[in-house]
Design an enzyme around this catalytic site. Structure first.
Site, PDB file in Angstrom:
ATOM      1  CG  HIS A   1      -6.028   2.055   4.827  1.00  0.00           C
ATOM      2  ND1 HIS A   1      -5.356   2.809   5.707  1.00  0.00           N
ATOM      3  CD2 HIS A   1      -4.891   0.912   4.404  1.00  0.00           C
ATOM      4  CE1 HIS A   1      -4.415   2.175   6.056  1.00  0.00           C
ATOM      5  NE2 HIS A   1      -3.916   1.587   5.677  1.00  0.00           N
TER       6      HIS A   1
ATOM      7  CD  GLU B   1      -4.091  -2.575   6.877  1.00  0.00           C
ATOM      8  OE1 GLU B   1      -2.441  -2.623   6.583  1.00  0.00           O
ATOM      9  OE2 GLU B   1      -4.270  -1.497   7.141  1.00  0.00           O
TER      10      GLU B   1
ATOM     11  CD  GLU C   1      -3.261   5.605   6.266  1.00  0.00           C
ATOM     12  OE1 GLU C   1      -3.123   5.420   4.800  1.00  0.00           O
ATOM     13  OE2 GLU C   1      -2.101   5.732   7.053  1.00  0.00           O
TER      14      GLU C   1
ATOM     15  N   GLY D   1       2.138  -1.085   4.359  1.00  0.00           N
ATOM     16  CA  GLY D   1       3.008   0.277   4.139  1.00  0.00           C
ATOM     17  C   GLY D   1       4.076   1.124   3.895  1.00  0.00           C
ATOM     18  N   GLY D   2       4.584   2.275   4.596  1.00  0.00           N
ATOM     19  CA  GLY D   2       5.900   1.895   4.959  1.00  0.00           C
ATOM     20  C   GLY D   2       7.221   1.409   4.656  1.00  0.00           C
TER      21      GLY D   2
ATOM     22  CG  ASN E   1      -1.530   1.161   1.383  1.00  0.00           C
ATOM     23  OD1 ASN E   1      -1.659   1.888   0.733  1.00  0.00           O
ATOM     24  ND2 ASN E   1      -2.519   1.739   2.191  1.00  0.00           N
ATOM     25  CD1 TRP E   2       3.690   0.793  -2.904  1.00  0.00           C
ATOM     26  CD2 TRP E   2       4.321   2.393  -4.542  1.00  0.00           C
ATOM     27  NE1 TRP E   2       4.807   0.529  -3.452  1.00  0.00           N
ATOM     28  CE2 TRP E   2       4.524   0.813  -4.553  1.00  0.00           C
ATOM     29  CE3 TRP E   2       3.565   3.191  -5.962  1.00  0.00           C
ATOM     30  CZ2 TRP E   2       5.117   0.745  -5.838  1.00  0.00           C
ATOM     31  CZ3 TRP E   2       4.763   3.113  -6.730  1.00  0.00           C
ATOM     32  CH2 TRP E   2       5.345   1.700  -7.290  1.00  0.00           C
ATOM     33  CE  LYS E   3      -0.108   3.225   4.816  1.00  0.00           C
ATOM     34  NZ  LYS E   3      -0.467   3.201   5.952  1.00  0.00           N
TER      35      LYS E   3
ATOM     36  N   GLY F   1       1.869   2.556  10.629  1.00  0.00           N
ATOM     37  CA  GLY F   1       3.187   3.473  11.178  1.00  0.00           C
ATOM     38  C   GLY F   1       3.661   4.264  12.540  1.00  0.00           C
TER      39      GLY F   1
ATOM     40  CB  SER G   1       4.482  -1.670  12.581  1.00  0.00           C
ATOM     41  OG  SER G   1       3.537  -0.096  12.380  1.00  0.00           O
TER      42      SER G   1
HETATM   43  P1  PGA Z   1       2.763   1.024   7.947  1.00  0.00           P
HETATM   44  O1  PGA Z   1       1.033   0.895   6.331  1.00  0.00           O
HETATM   45  O2  PGA Z   1       3.064  -1.099   6.767  1.00  0.00           O
HETATM   46  O3  PGA Z   1       3.388   1.492   7.040  1.00  0.00           O
HETATM   47  O4  PGA Z   1       1.615   0.198   9.166  1.00  0.00           O
HETATM   48  C1  PGA Z   1       0.092  -0.316   6.728  1.00  0.00           C
HETATM   49  C2  PGA Z   1      -0.396   0.124   5.970  1.00  0.00           C
HETATM   50  O5  PGA Z   1      -1.526   1.594   6.665  1.00  0.00           O
HETATM   51  O6  PGA Z   1      -1.455  -0.961   4.975  1.00  0.00           O
END
Ligand code: PGA
Length: 247
Positions: free
Chosen positions: A93, A163, A95, A229-230, A5-7, A169, A208
């Site tokens: 998600h 999640e 977010e 994500g990150g 997930n590059w967001k 994050g 994470s």
């Molecule tokens: P993260 O994000 O790996 O940066 O914690 C995961 C996600 O939100 O899908």
């Protein structure tokens, strides 16, 4: 399955470089034995399609609208994602639930739209830190799942990503017991809602995940992959996570 997930990260040049690096790693003879899905920002989907797909890497969106078309300024339909070469889409998600006020009911409409367009929905659920501390995590996630799952669809076209909001994050993760318990809970509930016995549902963990903790997390019984994500913004780090699935 390991999904990236590059967001809201990546301009065309950097996105192209990252996709090419991933494709190169995937083409190597020792490519890991898992499905790999890259979900870049919508502006990069078409741009990265050929590089990723020619290497056997699937392309996914990060959201879609519940309607097929119409007057919805700024939104993207599931058909548009499919038209760009997507086979997957992340939905619900946290977010989006937070930034855009998406309720589980709205997410349910989006999952249904994704399925109609022939996409596989990666449906995200997860409790807040308050929920975890109050001991209501199982209940909250169960409620999200019940309300976000449409009648249509099954384990072939729906993947659940657990999640925990407080783990995204932050560098913090639940312990193995907590992850295992939640994944079992999600699987049981999904099987109960989608009649037909054992479904073979894939439940990913997200929050994470990095190259250092991936081995431990992906070894937990009931964890069928990760949503990253990150760490997915570096080809090397992401690949080290995928590499857990052997050669
Ligand atoms: P993260 O994000 O790996 O940066 O914690 C995961 C996600 O939100 O899908």
């Amino acid at each position: 399955m390991v999904a990236a997930n590059w967001k809201m990260n990546g301009l065309r040049r950097g996105g192209r470089d990252l996709a090419r690096a991933l494709a190169g790693l995937k083409r190597a003879a020792d490519a890991p034995a898992c499905d790999i899905v890259i979900c870049p920002p919508a502006t990069l989907l078409f741009e990265l399609r050929d590089a990723l797909q020619s290497a056997g890497i699937a392309l996914g969106g990060q959201d879609c609208h519940s309607e097929g078309m119409g007057a919805h300024t700024g939104d993207i339909s599931a058909d548009m994602l499919a038209d760009c070469g997507c086979s997957h889409v992340i939905l619900g998600h946290s977010e989006r639930r937070m930034d855009h006020g998406e309720t589980s009911k709205m997410v349910c409409g989006k999952v249904a739209a994704a399925l109609r367009a022939g996409l596989c929905a990666i449906l995200c659920v997860g409790e807040s830190e308050d929920d975890r501390e109050a001991g209501t995590a199982l209940e909250v996630v169960g409620e999200q799942l019940r309300n976000s799952l449409p009648e249509a669809g099954g384990s072939a076209d729906i993947v659940i990503a657990y999640e925990p909001v407080w783990a995204i994050g932050t560098g913090r993760t639940p312990n193995a017991g907590e992850i295992g318990e939640m994944h079992q809970h999600i699987r049981n509930l999904f099987d109960a809602l989608k009649t037909g016995g054992k479904s073979g549902l894939r439940v990913l963990y997200g929050g994470s995940v990095n190259a250092e903790n991936a081995g431990d997390i992906l070894s937990i019984a009931g964890v069928d992959g990760a949503l990253v994500g990150g760490a997915s913004l570096s080809a090397e780090k992401f690949w080290n996570i995928c590499a857990h699935y052997g050669r």
